[in-house]
Design a protein around this motif. Structure first.
Motif, PDB file in Angstrom:
ATOM      1  N   LEU A  19      -4.654  70.330  -6.230  1.00 53.25           N
ATOM      2  CA  LEU A  19      -5.526  70.071  -7.374  1.00 53.25           C
ATOM      3  C   LEU A  19      -6.882  70.730  -7.227  1.00 53.25           C
ATOM      4  O   LEU A  19      -7.575  70.958  -8.203  1.00 53.25           O
ATOM      5  N   ALA A  28       3.136  78.309 -14.573  1.00 56.51           N
ATOM      6  CA  ALA A  28       3.247  77.128 -13.712  1.00 56.51           C
ATOM      7  C   ALA A  28       4.476  77.250 -12.813  1.00 56.51           C
ATOM      8  O   ALA A  28       5.556  77.614 -13.264  1.00 56.51           O
ATOM      9  N   ASN A  70      -5.240  75.822 -14.176  1.00 57.38           N
ATOM     10  CA  ASN A  70      -5.183  74.361 -14.192  1.00 57.38           C
ATOM     11  C   ASN A  70      -3.762  73.877 -14.436  1.00 57.38           C
ATOM     12  O   ASN A  70      -3.348  72.860 -13.884  1.00 57.38           O
ATOM     13  N   ASP A  71      -3.023  74.601 -15.262  1.00 54.09           N
ATOM     14  CA  ASP A  71      -1.625  74.237 -15.513  1.00 54.09           C
ATOM     15  C   ASP A  71      -0.805  74.330 -14.230  1.00 54.09           C
ATOM     16  O   ASP A  71       0.063  73.493 -13.982  1.00 54.09           O
ATOM     17  N   GLN A  74      -1.699  71.371 -12.024  1.00 56.78           N
ATOM     18  CA  GLN A  74      -1.107  70.158 -12.568  1.00 56.78           C
ATOM     19  C   GLN A  74       0.393  70.112 -12.279  1.00 56.78           C
ATOM     20  O   GLN A  74       0.919  69.068 -11.877  1.00 56.78           O
ATOM     21  N   CYS A  77       0.951  69.406  -8.566  1.00 58.46           N
ATOM     22  CA  CYS A  77       0.636  68.000  -8.304  1.00 58.46           C
ATOM     23  C   CYS A  77       1.781  67.100  -8.744  1.00 58.46           C
ATOM     24  O   CYS A  77       2.215  66.213  -8.004  1.00 58.46           O
ATOM     25  N   LYS A  78       2.286  67.312  -9.944  1.00 54.62           N
ATOM     26  CA  LYS A  78       3.370  66.481 -10.459  1.00 54.62           C
ATOM     27  C   LYS A  78       4.632  66.616  -9.613  1.00 54.62           C
ATOM     28  O   LYS A  78       5.316  65.622  -9.356  1.00 54.62           O
ATOM     29  N   ASP A 115      -4.926  61.763 -10.040  1.00 53.64           N
ATOM     30  CA  ASP A 115      -4.345  61.805 -11.365  1.00 53.64           C
ATOM     31  C   ASP A 115      -4.020  63.266 -11.667  1.00 53.64           C
ATOM     32  O   ASP A 115      -4.914  64.090 -11.770  1.00 53.64           O
ATOM     33  N   CYS A 116      -2.751  63.579 -11.805  1.00 57.38           N
ATOM     34  CA  CYS A 116      -2.325  64.965 -12.014  1.00 57.38           C
ATOM     35  C   CYS A 116      -2.670  65.501 -13.387  1.00 57.38           C
ATOM     36  O   CYS A 116      -2.563  66.694 -13.624  1.00 57.38           O
ATOM     37  N   SER A 117      -3.069  64.636 -14.298  1.00 59.16           N
ATOM     38  CA  SER A 117      -3.395  65.124 -15.635  1.00 59.16           C
ATOM     39  C   SER A 117      -4.756  65.763 -15.599  1.00 59.16           C
ATOM     40  O   SER A 117      -5.144  66.545 -16.365  1.00 59.16           O
TER      41      SER A 117
END
Length: 117
Positions: A19, A28, A70-71, A74, A77-78, A115-117
């Motif tokens: 992150l 991604a 950032n995508d 994210q 991370c997810k 928080d992955c968002s």
């Protein structure tokens, strides 16, 4: 022998690392590509190895290179979060130390509840 479940769970814990990597733009990464990069880190993350292996550090560096937007961060991370939630023997302090052990610069602090968002 490392099980798929153990490997997946280790991946989740490393999401925190991704992150905070530099953002550079790109598609991604898939969860399978993320898992493949960090599978060698399971021994270190569970305390079965004193230091991360060369393969682990190589994967960490490759994931940093994959995190171009950032995508990407994210998505990584997810993937990691979905895989590592139940990793038996996971050592949180090792997740925090992993980037430094591998010579990878992380710009922000790493915490347990990301928080992955």
């Amino acid at each position: 022998m490392v099980t798929t479940t153990t490997t997946a769970k280790a991946v989740v814990l490393l999401a925190v690392l991704w992150l905070w990597l530099a953002v550079r733009g790109g598609a991604a990464p898939s969860c399978s590509s993320v898992y493949n990069k960090i599978v060698p880190c399971v021994g270190y993350m569970t305390g079965k190895a004193d230091d991360p292996s060369d393969g682990c550090c190589s994967g960490v560096k490759e994931l940093k290179d994959m995190a171009r937007s950032n995508d990407d961060l994210q998505a990584i991370c997810k993937c990691i979060s979905s895989a590592a939630a139940g990793l038996v023997g996971f050592k949180r302090d090792r997740a925090v130390a992993l980037p430094g052990k591998c010579g990878v610069h992380v710009d922000f602090p790493i915490g347990p509840d990301v928080d992955c968002s």
